[in-house]
Design an enzyme around this catalytic site. Structure first.
Site, PDB file in Angstrom:
ATOM      1  N   ARG A 189      36.761 -49.879 -52.838  1.00 43.61           N
ATOM      2  CA  ARG A 189      36.842 -48.415 -52.707  1.00 43.61           C
ATOM      3  C   ARG A 189      35.456 -47.827 -52.496  1.00 43.61           C
ATOM      4  NH1 ARG A 189      40.182 -45.408 -57.257  1.00 43.61           N
ATOM      5  NH2 ARG A 189      38.313 -45.792 -58.484  1.00 43.61           N
ATOM      6  N   LYS A 203      35.639 -41.356 -53.540  1.00 46.61           N
ATOM      7  CA  LYS A 203      35.178 -40.921 -54.863  1.00 46.61           C
ATOM      8  C   LYS A 203      33.756 -40.352 -54.764  1.00 46.61           C
ATOM      9  CE  LYS A 203      36.065 -42.673 -59.495  1.00 46.61           C
ATOM     10  NZ  LYS A 203      36.737 -41.485 -59.993  1.00 46.61           N
ATOM     11  N   GLU A 223      47.279 -34.398 -56.688  1.00 47.25           N
ATOM     12  CA  GLU A 223      46.892 -35.135 -57.900  1.00 47.25           C
ATOM     13  C   GLU A 223      46.218 -34.189 -58.867  1.00 47.25           C
ATOM     14  OE1 GLU A 223      43.738 -38.009 -57.332  1.00 47.25           O
ATOM     15  OE2 GLU A 223      43.141 -37.023 -55.483  1.00 47.25           O
TER      16      GLU A 223
END
Ligand code: PLP
Ligand code: COI
Length: 354
Positions: A100, A202, A238
């Site tokens: 990620r 992220k 989310e």
């Protein structure tokens, strides 16, 4: 200062003492405790990361003109290490975090460590800080890898130098509710992500962007904010720091990953655990209206693990779930996942790394 010329690829460096750090292991919460060592590795734009080193934990020096400070060129990761009863320490799916970070780095025009470098560096940092890994059942060591543009820039451009750094902190439950259900409010005006934006990686700016809605929600007594898609304001995305699942008639649904939602490692793991337990799981558009007649709602993330949602407030209307604890489905999934993470059950998925 570097620890004896230590590099992640050389033999393992383990903190000298086998004793646990002297802190209150029963009341960790999710607060920062400084530990003994951090891992640092630097590289130039366009280059590859060479070997990094463990250093004593401490402040870092940055140019005021560093890319991360001026233009937000930064990413972070989060994963955990658990101490088993036999004293061994286990990571949960660290390669997923490494991958990620590599995808995020590509989006943010940064070089990134290889998966092997990332995992080796995580192992080295955990072992060097071994005395900070909580005793079994008391929590975990939260591992926070950072990747940032540390070189100086003035005109808008990728920074000329990058720093990969890992620090760690022992943690317990994320929410002050413990494992009691959290109360969410659906945000209708502000959004955390847009199509084509950076919601799916992220990057640090995603977190600054949610603070305003989160602060307002907390001031009203809610635990956190649930975001909707910014195009239709109709579909669930989310929570500020975790993914969301809705259960209806034993079918588990979660918003599909489409660039605006962080692809959580816990989300992916819970989907696999649920399917292996015989549940039907759907990754799709989940309309906010579906919250009205859901049987259970729960959140997943490294920090929050699996957290039951006790209520959701949407446009002034509050919908409650359950009776103050986990629902049947979320309790089952929580139990299977955490037993595996803590080494209390056989790791049939081959997800843990010693
Ligand atoms: N969504 C957001 C915005 C997050 O910050 C996180 C935490 O990392 C998650 C979801 C859950 O991801 P993971 O399960 O990989 O921790
Ligand atoms: C994590 O779950 O690892 C996170 O990154 C959440 C963090 C914002 C506290």
């Amino acid at each position: 200062s570097p620890i004896g010329g230590y590099t992640a690829s050389s033999d393992t460096f383990v903190s000298e003492t086998s004793e646990l750090a002297d802190i209150d292991w029963d009341n960790l919460g999710f607060a920062f405790h400084s530990t003994d060592y951090m891992y640092v590795m630097k590289c130039a734009q366009g280059g590859n990361f060479p070997k990094g080193e463990l250093q004593s934990f401490g402040n870092i020096e940055l140019s005021p003109s560093a890319g991360v400070l001026n233009y937000g060129q930064g990413l972070f990761e989060g994963l955990k290490a658990y101490r088993k009863e036999d004293g061994t320490i286990h990571l949960f799916r660290p390669e997923e975090n490494a991958l990620r970070m590599r995808l995020g780095a590509e989006r943010m025009c940064m070089p990134s460590p290889t998966v092997k470098q990332f995992v080796e560096a995580v192992k080295a940092t955990v072992l060097a800080n071994k005395r900070w890994v909580p005793p079994p059942g008391k929590g975990s060591l939260y591992i926070r890898p950072l990747l940032m543009g540390s070189g100086a820039v003035l005109g808008l451009a990728p920074a000329p130098e990058y720093t990969f750094l890992i620090y760690v902190s022992p943690v317990g439950n994320y929410f002050q509710e413990g494992v009691a259900p959290i109360n969410l409010i659906v945000e209708h005006e502000l959004h955390r992500a847009t199509p084509g934006g950076t919601g799916g990686v992220k990057t640090i700016g995603n977190y600054a962007a949610v603070l305003k809605a989160q602060s307002a929600a907390k001031a009203k007594g809610y635990s956190d904010v649930l975001y909707l898609d910014c195009v239709h304001k109709k579909y669930l995305e989310e929570v500020s720091l975790c993914n969301i699942f809705v259960v209806k008639d034993n079918v588990i649904s979660t918003p599909a990953i489409k660039g605006t939602i962080l692809p959580g490692v816990t989300r992916k793991s819970i989907i696999d655990v649920a399917r292996s337990e015989g549940f039907q799981v759907e990754e799709r558009q989940v309309a906010v209206d579906e919250l009205l007649d859901a049987d259970e709602v729960f959140c997943t993330g490294t920090a929050v693990v699996v957290s039951p949602v006790g209520s959701i407030t949407y446009l002034g209307k509050k919908v409650s779930y359950g009776e103050g604890g986990f629902g049947v489905v979320s309790e089952k999934l929580y139990s299977v996942l955490t037993r595996l993470q803590m080494g209390l059950s056989e790791d049939k998925m081959d997800w843990t790394v010693e």
